[in-house]
Scaffold this active site. Structure first.
Site, PDB file in Angstrom:
ATOM      1  N   HIS A 159      68.748   3.474 -10.746  1.00 40.36           N
ATOM      2  CA  HIS A 159      67.966   3.368 -11.983  1.00 40.36           C
ATOM      3  C   HIS A 159      68.497   2.231 -12.848  1.00 40.36           C
ATOM      4  O   HIS A 159      67.733   1.487 -13.462  1.00 40.36           O
ATOM      5  CB  HIS A 159      68.016   4.686 -12.774  1.00 40.36           C
ATOM      6  CG  HIS A 159      67.432   5.858 -12.034  1.00 40.36           C
ATOM      7  ND1 HIS A 159      66.273   5.756 -11.300  1.00 40.36           N
ATOM      8  CD2 HIS A 159      67.838   7.150 -11.917  1.00 40.36           C
ATOM      9  CE1 HIS A 159      65.995   6.939 -10.756  1.00 40.36           C
ATOM     10  NE2 HIS A 159      66.933   7.803 -11.112  1.00 40.36           N
ATOM     11  N   ASP A 197      59.112   2.563  -7.846  1.00 42.78           N
ATOM     12  CA  ASP A 197      59.686   3.661  -7.052  1.00 42.78           C
ATOM     13  C   ASP A 197      60.726   3.141  -6.062  1.00 42.78           C
ATOM     14  O   ASP A 197      60.656   1.998  -5.620  1.00 42.78           O
ATOM     15  CB  ASP A 197      58.550   4.389  -6.314  1.00 42.78           C
ATOM     16  CG  ASP A 197      58.998   5.739  -5.780  1.00 42.78           C
ATOM     17  OD1 ASP A 197      59.988   6.292  -6.300  1.00 42.78           O
ATOM     18  OD2 ASP A 197      58.354   6.243  -4.841  1.00 42.78           O
ATOM     19  N   LEU A 214      52.305 -10.610 -24.584  1.00 45.11           N
ATOM     20  CA  LEU A 214      52.186  -9.656 -23.483  1.00 45.11           C
ATOM     21  C   LEU A 214      52.155  -8.241 -24.058  1.00 45.11           C
ATOM     22  O   LEU A 214      52.979  -7.899 -24.915  1.00 45.11           O
ATOM     23  CB  LEU A 214      53.394  -9.790 -22.529  1.00 45.11           C
ATOM     24  CG  LEU A 214      53.526  -8.732 -21.424  1.00 45.11           C
ATOM     25  CD1 LEU A 214      52.410  -8.865 -20.387  1.00 45.11           C
ATOM     26  CD2 LEU A 214      54.890  -8.843 -20.719  1.00 45.11           C
TER      27      LEU A 214
HETATM   28  C1  IPE Z   1      56.561   8.292  -9.511  1.00 52.16           C
HETATM   29  O1  IPE Z   1      57.659   8.298  -8.656  1.00 52.16           O
HETATM   30  C2  IPE Z   1      56.990   8.286 -10.936  1.00 52.16           C
HETATM   31  C3  IPE Z   1      57.767   7.129 -11.392  1.00 52.16           C
HETATM   32  C4  IPE Z   1      58.044   6.048 -10.713  1.00 52.16           C
HETATM   33  C5  IPE Z   1      58.225   7.219 -12.726  1.00 52.16           C
HETATM   34  P1  IPE Z   1      58.185   9.643  -7.995  1.00 52.16           P
HETATM   35  O2  IPE Z   1      59.311   9.249  -7.121  1.00 52.16           O
HETATM   36  O3  IPE Z   1      58.462  10.668  -9.032  1.00 52.16           O
HETATM   37  O4  IPE Z   1      56.922  10.105  -7.136  1.00 52.16           O
HETATM   38  P2  IPE Z   1      56.815  11.161  -5.947  1.00 52.16           P
HETATM   39  O5  IPE Z   1      57.432  12.441  -6.421  1.00 52.16           O
HETATM   40  O6  IPE Z   1      57.549  10.601  -4.768  1.00 52.16           O
HETATM   41  O7  IPE Z   1      55.347  11.274  -5.678  1.00 52.16           O
HETATM   42  C1  IPE Z   2      61.740   5.789  -9.295  1.00 55.43           C
HETATM   43  O1  IPE Z   2      62.719   5.871  -8.321  1.00 55.43           O
HETATM   44  C2  IPE Z   2      62.274   6.040 -10.680  1.00 55.43           C
HETATM   45  C3  IPE Z   2      61.835   7.300 -11.289  1.00 55.43           C
HETATM   46  C4  IPE Z   2      61.028   8.160 -10.758  1.00 55.43           C
HETATM   47  C5  IPE Z   2      62.340   7.564 -12.602  1.00 55.43           C
HETATM   48  P1  IPE Z   2      63.099   7.244  -7.654  1.00 55.43           P
HETATM   49  O2  IPE Z   2      64.193   7.871  -8.449  1.00 55.43           O
HETATM   50  O3  IPE Z   2      61.902   8.085  -7.461  1.00 55.43           O
HETATM   51  O4  IPE Z   2      63.670   6.764  -6.254  1.00 55.43           O
HETATM   52  P2  IPE Z   2      63.418   7.444  -4.842  1.00 55.43           P
HETATM   53  O5  IPE Z   2      61.950   7.525  -4.639  1.00 55.43           O
HETATM   54  O6  IPE Z   2      64.063   8.791  -4.879  1.00 55.43           O
HETATM   55  O7  IPE Z   2      64.070   6.508  -3.893  1.00 55.43           O
HETATM   56 MG    MG Z   3      60.552   8.268  -5.951  1.00 54.12          MG
END
Ligand code: IPE
Ligand code: IPE
Ligand code: MG
Length: 260
Positions: free
Chosen positions: A45, A28, A139
């Site tokens: 990403h 995240d 792995l």
């Molecule tokens: C969780 O991250 C899902 C992934 C990393 C794929 P999110 O960014 O979607 O989670 P929330 O919405 O902050 O809980």
């Molecule tokens: C996690 O990073 C990746 C996915 C959920 C696909 P985020 O896109 O949630 O990044 P933040 O949390 O908005 O910084």
């Molecule tokens: Mg996020």
């Protein structure tokens, strides 16, 4: 159904002093990493894929047997349509670019989640990649895509019921486990979430029951080899008790001393 001896780590206590057998990661913070640099969220990403490649390599080096990462949640469809389609393209592009290398590194790829919702070319690429790497052993790398922990449990229930029509009693944890999407491996020993949030966000709800949780402020695009080592070190300092007392654990108590 053949029962694998390692299915539930809540029954046999893994030695936390060792490298975790199974690491599960919520990757995240990509969007915030990009925003901090005045870049579009999707640039985060792209950078996140580099972190993942480094983490995979390091898991190989450290002898981690299972690495499971959350790439797209069942709730991520709620994001702006452009971001969702960018993520799908990126998944496809990265898989296509990396699968041969992963295969040569003896990595077995699996994708868990409701992949039926993806476009046909992506579904086919996933199937091809899983088939290509099916006999690899260094792995077990698993990508959770369109995955949700509640979906996983409900999906397992439905499959169980389809296999056992008319059965209304006797559904046990052991009976259900083979239908869960991570049935092929042990439960995660170590769970890592980057990006500072301290929540599970519907990741492996069933399987995380006794995992050691590790949260870091580091954003996923900044996460790499050293950060993973820090997480592993934190894990190695924990005492995993699984409901027992500290004294029992020190005395090497195992399932044979269970009264339940
Ligand atoms: C969780 O991250 C899902 C992934 C990393 C794929 P999110 O960014 O979607 O989670 P929330 O919405 O902050 O809980
Ligand atoms: C996690 O990073 C990746 C996915 C959920 C696909 P985020 O896109 O949630 O990044 P933040 O949390 O908005 O910084
Ligand atoms: Mg996020």
């Amino acid at each position: 159904m053949v029962r694998l001896p390692f299915l539930s780590s809540t029954r046999s206590v893994p030695d936390a002093a060792k490298v975790p057998r199974h690491i599960a990661i919520i990757m995240d913070g990509n969007g915030r990493w990009a925003r901090k640099r005045l870049m579009p969220r999707v640039a985060g990403h792209v950078k996140g894929v580099e972190s993942l490649k480094e983490v995979i390599r390091h898991c190989l080096d450290r002898g981690v047997e299972y690495l499971t990462v959350f790439a797209f949640s069942s709730e991520n469809w709620r994001r702006p349509q452009e971001e969702v389609s960018f993520l799908m393209q990126l998944f496809m592009k990265s898989l296509r670019a990396e699968i041969e290398r992963m295969h040569r590194s003896n990595i077995r790829l699996r994708v868990i989640g409701d992949v039926e919702r993806f476009d046909k070319p992506l579904i086919e690429l996933i199937e091809e990649s899983e088939t290509l790497t099916a006999n690899n052993t260094a792995l077990n790398f698993t990508v959770a895509a369109n995955y949700g922990g509640r979906w996983d449990i409900m999906n397992a229930m439905q499959k169980f019921m389809a296999d056992h029509p008319g059965v209304t009693t006797g559904l046990t944890e052991d009976a259900l486990e083979p239908y869960l999407s991570m049935h092929f491996g042990p439960e995660p020993d170590l769970f890592i979430r980057t990006g500072g949030e301290t929540r599970i966000s519907n990741f492996l709800l069933w399987q995380l029951a006794y995992s050691e949780l590790y949260f870091t402020e580091k954003l996923w695009p900044e996460f790499g080899r050293d950060a993973l080592d820090e997480a592993i070190l934190s894990y190695q300092q924990r005492e995993r008790r699984f409901g027992r007392t500290s004294e029992q654990v020190a005395a090497g108590a195992d399932s044979s001393t269970d009264h339940a």
